[in-house]
Scaffold this motif. Structure first.
Motif, PDB file in Angstrom:
ATOM      1  N   SER A  65     -19.739  98.986   8.848  1.00 38.04           N
ATOM      2  CA  SER A  65     -20.602 100.586   8.618  1.00 38.04           C
ATOM      3  C   SER A  65     -19.663 101.408   8.288  1.00 38.04           C
ATOM      4  O   SER A  65     -19.367 102.581   7.619  1.00 38.04           O
ATOM      5  CB  SER A  65     -22.060 100.556   8.454  1.00 38.04           C
ATOM      6  N   LEU A 122     -16.173 101.502   8.065  1.00 34.02           N
ATOM      7  CA  LEU A 122     -16.259 101.695   6.325  1.00 34.02           C
ATOM      8  C   LEU A 122     -16.132 103.173   6.061  1.00 34.02           C
ATOM      9  O   LEU A 122     -15.179 103.199   4.833  1.00 34.02           O
ATOM     10  CB  LEU A 122     -16.656 101.312   5.514  1.00 34.02           C
ATOM     11  N   TYR A 123     -16.906 103.124   6.230  1.00 30.57           N
ATOM     12  CA  TYR A 123     -17.403 104.839   5.763  1.00 30.57           C
ATOM     13  C   TYR A 123     -15.537 106.002   6.697  1.00 30.57           C
ATOM     14  O   TYR A 123     -15.203 106.824   5.783  1.00 30.57           O
ATOM     15  CB  TYR A 123     -18.377 106.308   6.443  1.00 30.57           C
ATOM     16  N   ASN A 175     -13.234 106.106   3.906  1.00 27.21           N
ATOM     17  CA  ASN A 175     -12.888 106.965   2.965  1.00 27.21           C
ATOM     18  C   ASN A 175     -12.802 108.096   3.314  1.00 27.21           C
ATOM     19  O   ASN A 175     -12.201 109.116   1.899  1.00 27.21           O
ATOM     20  CB  ASN A 175     -14.431 106.664   2.759  1.00 27.21           C
ATOM     21  N   PHE A 213     -10.674  99.719  10.084  1.00 27.26           N
ATOM     22  CA  PHE A 213     -11.442  98.954   8.942  1.00 27.26           C
ATOM     23  C   PHE A 213     -11.001  97.860   9.159  1.00 27.26           C
ATOM     24  O   PHE A 213     -12.178  96.802   9.171  1.00 27.26           O
ATOM     25  CB  PHE A 213     -11.630  99.806   8.072  1.00 27.26           C
ATOM     26  N   SER A 243     -16.258  97.261  -0.995  1.00 29.41           N
ATOM     27  CA  SER A 243     -17.112  97.693  -0.500  1.00 29.41           C
ATOM     28  C   SER A 243     -15.618  98.688  -0.067  1.00 29.41           C
ATOM     29  O   SER A 243     -16.361 100.400  -0.718  1.00 29.41           O
ATOM     30  CB  SER A 243     -17.505  97.246   1.205  1.00 29.41           C
ATOM     31  N   THR A 259     -16.525 103.138  -2.111  1.00 32.51           N
ATOM     32  CA  THR A 259     -16.085 103.978  -1.057  1.00 32.51           C
ATOM     33  C   THR A 259     -15.167 104.646  -1.661  1.00 32.51           C
ATOM     34  O   THR A 259     -15.563 105.792  -1.953  1.00 32.51           O
ATOM     35  CB  THR A 259     -16.946 103.714   0.734  1.00 32.51           C
ATOM     36  N   SER A 265     -21.783 102.059   2.528  1.00 31.97           N
ATOM     37  CA  SER A 265     -21.504 101.483   3.861  1.00 31.97           C
ATOM     38  C   SER A 265     -21.874 100.794   4.174  1.00 31.97           C
ATOM     39  O   SER A 265     -22.318  99.929   5.031  1.00 31.97           O
ATOM     40  CB  SER A 265     -20.706 103.178   4.515  1.00 31.97           C
ATOM     41  N   SER A 297     -23.210  97.317   2.775  1.00 29.13           N
ATOM     42  CA  SER A 297     -22.055  96.805   2.892  1.00 29.13           C
ATOM     43  C   SER A 297     -21.919  95.885   4.278  1.00 29.13           C
ATOM     44  O   SER A 297     -21.727  95.002   4.290  1.00 29.13           O
ATOM     45  CB  SER A 297     -21.331  97.093   3.010  1.00 29.13           C
TER      46      SER A 297
END
Length: 227
Positions: free
Chosen positions: A4, A7-8, A11, A21, A50, A54, A67, A70
């Protein structure tokens, strides 16, 4: 949690964090190679969708929620793959339903006005549905011939794509459209499952027809019809 957070950060739009990631996701999935082939499609769908979703969003709070969501899906996938839980089928059914919905939402909200993009989205959506259906059949019916399962998965994916095309013409919003596609996907998957088990009968057909009718009424009555 690592999934998570990365993934954030991906972005942000920088190639570095996106690469981190992707590398971390592959490491976490393949760290324990047990049954890696069996759930590879779900892993790829979670990772790719995901990341795409995002990057498409602009609200930081929504990006954070996506995030986290996911990351939870990825944790569920690892728990099924690595035998961390006892009731794997229930969790797998939940995971696959969320992924069906996620694939449908991504298709409906994507900008497909350019012909080239439409072809890419359409083809990608077909392969995503095929992979998920194939994976479901492999998980639920290990003894059934692989060639027949592949043919059933291809045929089912084509049917779902036709349903997706029809639903896309309805002015009911992308969430209700996605719920409608999910409904038909579940019913089709149920038919295929009972067909493989040799238990498809009149009662199964009636039960699914009732579920379909009730669900259609609920979806259409709660939809905001737009011109």
């Amino acid at each position: 949690m690592v999934f998570s957070v990365l993934l954030y950060l991906a972005n942000v739009g920088e190639v570095f964090w996106t690469s981190v990631f992707i590398a971390a996701a592959f490491y976490l999935y393949f760290e324990n190679p047990f049954q890696w082939r069996k759930f590879l499609y779900s892993f790829l769908i979670i990772g790719i969708y995901s990341l795409v979703i995002t990057n498409f969003l602009t609200n930081s709070k929504i990006i954070l929620l996506v995030s986290l969501g996911s990351g939870i899906l990825f944790a569920f996938l690892l728990s099924i793959k690595n035998l961390y839980v006892a009731n794997r089928q229930t969790i797998f059914n939940f995971l696959s339903s969320v992924l069906y919905f996620l694939i449908s939402v991504a298709f409906f909200v994507a900008d497909k006005n350019v012909s080239g993009k439409f072809f890419i989205y359409y083809l990608g959506t077909f392969f995503a549905f095929y992979g998920l259906l194939k994976e479901t059949l492999d998980f639920l019916s290990e003894d059934f011939p692989k060639t027949k399962k592949s043919l059933l998965a291809i045929g089912s994916a084509l049917v779902i794509m036709e349903i997706l095309n029809v639903v896309s013409l309805l002015p009911i919003g992308f969430l209700n459209s996605s719920a409608l596609v999910l409904l038909f996907a579940f019913i089709l998957e149920d038919f295929v499952y009972y067909h493989i088990k040799g238990k498809l009968n009149k009662q199964i057909l009636i039960n699914n027809a009732i579920i379909l009718a009730i669900s259609l009424v609920f979806i259409f009555t709660t939809s905001r019809w737009t011109p």
